[in-house]
Design a protein around this motif. Structure first.
Motif, PDB file in Angstrom:
ATOM      1  N   UNK A  29      -2.129   5.788  -9.286  1.00  0.00           N
ATOM      2  CA  UNK A  29      -3.052   5.783  -8.150  1.00  0.00           C
ATOM      3  C   UNK A  29      -3.148   4.375  -7.574  1.00  0.00           C
ATOM      4  N   UNK A  30      -2.868   4.251  -6.291  1.00  0.00           N
ATOM      5  CA  UNK A  30      -2.903   2.955  -5.611  1.00  0.00           C
ATOM      6  C   UNK A  30      -4.189   2.848  -4.800  1.00  0.00           C
ATOM      7  N   UNK A  31      -5.043   1.892  -5.180  1.00  0.00           N
ATOM      8  CA  UNK A  31      -6.347   1.723  -4.533  1.00  0.00           C
ATOM      9  C   UNK A  31      -6.330   0.582  -3.532  1.00  0.00           C
ATOM     10  N   UNK A  56      -3.738   0.940  -9.828  1.00  0.00           N
ATOM     11  CA  UNK A  56      -3.438  -0.427  -9.418  1.00  0.00           C
ATOM     12  C   UNK A  56      -4.241  -0.725  -8.153  1.00  0.00           C
ATOM     13  N   UNK A  57      -4.660  -1.964  -8.011  1.00  0.00           N
ATOM     14  CA  UNK A  57      -5.386  -2.368  -6.813  1.00  0.00           C
ATOM     15  C   UNK A  57      -4.476  -3.187  -5.918  1.00  0.00           C
ATOM     16  N   UNK A  58      -4.486  -2.882  -4.636  1.00  0.00           N
ATOM     17  CA  UNK A  58      -3.732  -3.669  -3.661  1.00  0.00           C
ATOM     18  C   UNK A  58      -4.697  -4.042  -2.539  1.00  0.00           C
ATOM     19  N   UNK A  59      -5.060  -5.332  -2.492  1.00  0.00           N
ATOM     20  CA  UNK A  59      -6.023  -5.796  -1.487  1.00  0.00           C
ATOM     21  C   UNK A  59      -5.305  -6.551  -0.380  1.00  0.00           C
ATOM     22  N   UNK A  60      -5.918  -6.562   0.798  1.00  0.00           N
ATOM     23  CA  UNK A  60      -5.311  -7.221   1.947  1.00  0.00           C
ATOM     24  C   UNK A  60      -5.811  -8.654   2.107  1.00  0.00           C
ATOM     25  N   UNK A  81       4.550  -1.680  -6.001  1.00  0.00           N
ATOM     26  CA  UNK A  81       4.151  -2.101  -4.656  1.00  0.00           C
ATOM     27  C   UNK A  81       5.384  -2.431  -3.810  1.00  0.00           C
ATOM     28  N   UNK A  82       6.369  -3.063  -4.405  1.00  0.00           N
ATOM     29  CA  UNK A  82       7.582  -3.362  -3.641  1.00  0.00           C
ATOM     30  C   UNK A  82       8.322  -2.075  -3.275  1.00  0.00           C
ATOM     31  N   UNK A  83       8.301  -1.109  -4.191  1.00  0.00           N
ATOM     32  CA  UNK A  83       8.969   0.164  -3.894  1.00  0.00           C
ATOM     33  C   UNK A  83       8.234   0.918  -2.782  1.00  0.00           C
ATOM     34  N   UNK A  84       6.946   0.637  -2.638  1.00  0.00           N
ATOM     35  CA  UNK A  84       6.138   1.336  -1.632  1.00  0.00           C
ATOM     36  C   UNK A  84       6.085   0.608  -0.295  1.00  0.00           C
ATOM     37  N   UNK A 118       3.969  -4.232   5.469  1.00  0.00           N
ATOM     38  CA  UNK A 118       3.271  -5.084   4.506  1.00  0.00           C
ATOM     39  C   UNK A 118       2.444  -4.254   3.544  1.00  0.00           C
ATOM     40  N   UNK A 119       1.767  -3.237   4.055  1.00  0.00           N
ATOM     41  CA  UNK A 119       0.854  -2.411   3.267  1.00  0.00           C
ATOM     42  C   UNK A 119       1.599  -1.220   2.671  1.00  0.00           C
ATOM     43  N   UNK A 120       1.324  -0.892   1.417  1.00  0.00           N
ATOM     44  CA  UNK A 120       2.022   0.233   0.774  1.00  0.00           C
ATOM     45  C   UNK A 120       1.894   1.527   1.574  1.00  0.00           C
TER      46      UNK A 120
END
Length: 236
Positions: free
Chosen positions: A112-114, A140-144, A201-204, A209-211
């Motif tokens: 799950x990508x948050x 995983x958390x992905x913040x901007x 994240x790189x695969x997404x 820039x954003x998944x």
DNA sequence: GCGACAG
DNA sequence: ATCTTGTCGC
């Protein structure tokens, strides 16, 4: 599918109660599992949109095929806003609706990508970690935008990264997903390794820039909010 | 004490 | 997050 969610029983009513919950749950984060391999199974994006004027929230969960990034399933949930926005307590605002959307899924979410942080949080228990502990899912958390941890220079090429350090502990990474574009901030939520999280994240991000997960979830929750908001009568 | 501060 | 015109660039 769209569901309507309520606020869970015993959900914190104020900051003191929320801090106590973070204190009680933060020890349950699992950091010694690698997590699902990038490019296999499914990956799920989560995002939330608000109409604070009306106190309405809409969450979306979009399941993608990790290999092709094709949409496998989508679900949304709408409800009342459960908590005000307070930096460091974002999870209390987002999670009730997010749980509603996740529960509406038939497909297995996979990773799950948050939208936000996990361990790279003032008390090491951001949205991604909180959601992971409550659901048991790898997150995983992905913040901007940067939050509490600073970092050194990030190389200009895609894939370059700089550590987010809490003392000697690397709690996150500023990761460049597009050459010459601002990095995103990746941190472990639950049951995943930081290296593996960054690989995901790189695969997404083959193009943006954003998944792809959060781009899809962002559009979906905005649409869901508009649906609820359209033709709204002052009163409820 | 004063600002800064994920979404 | 959300509000919101024009403007620069592919």
């Amino acid at each position: 599918m769209r569901t309507i969610t309520g606020i869970p029983e015993g959900w914190p009513e104020d900051e003191a109660a929320a801090l106590a919950v973070q204190d009680a749950l933060r020890g349950r984060v699992v950091r010694d599992e690698t997590g699902p391999a990038p490019g296999t199974g499914t990956v799920t994006g989560i995002d939330v949109a608000y109409d604070d004027e009306r106190g309405v929230v809409a969450a979306a969960a979009v399941v993608l095929d990790a290999a092709t990034l094709d949409v496998v399933e989508e679900a949304t949930a709408v409800g009342r806003v459960a908590f005000p926005y307070v930096p460091g307590l974002l999870a209390f605002r987002e999670i009730p609706a997010v749980l509603g959307a996740l529960e509406a899924l038939d497909a297995a979410p996979g990773l799950v990508v948050c939208d936000g942080y996990g361990l790279a949080h003032p008390r090491r228990f951001g949205l991604a970690s909180h959601l992971g502990v409550l659901t048991g899912l790898p997150t995983v958390g992905v913040a901007k935008k940067p939050f509490v941890f600073a970092h050194g220079e990030v190389g200009p090429e895609r894939g370059a990264a700089a550590a987010l350090l809490d003392g000697a502990d690397e709690v996150g990474r500023a990761l460049r997903t597009r050459a010459g574009v601002k990095p995103v901030y990746v941190s472990v939520g639950h049951r995943v390794t930081l290296d593996n999280a960054c690989a995901h994240v790189l695969a997404l991000t083959p193009q943006f820039r954003i998944p792809e997960t959060t781009r899809r979830a962002d559009r979906l929750c905005r649409d869901a909010l508009l649906d609820v908001t359209a033709g709204w009568r002052p009163g409820t």
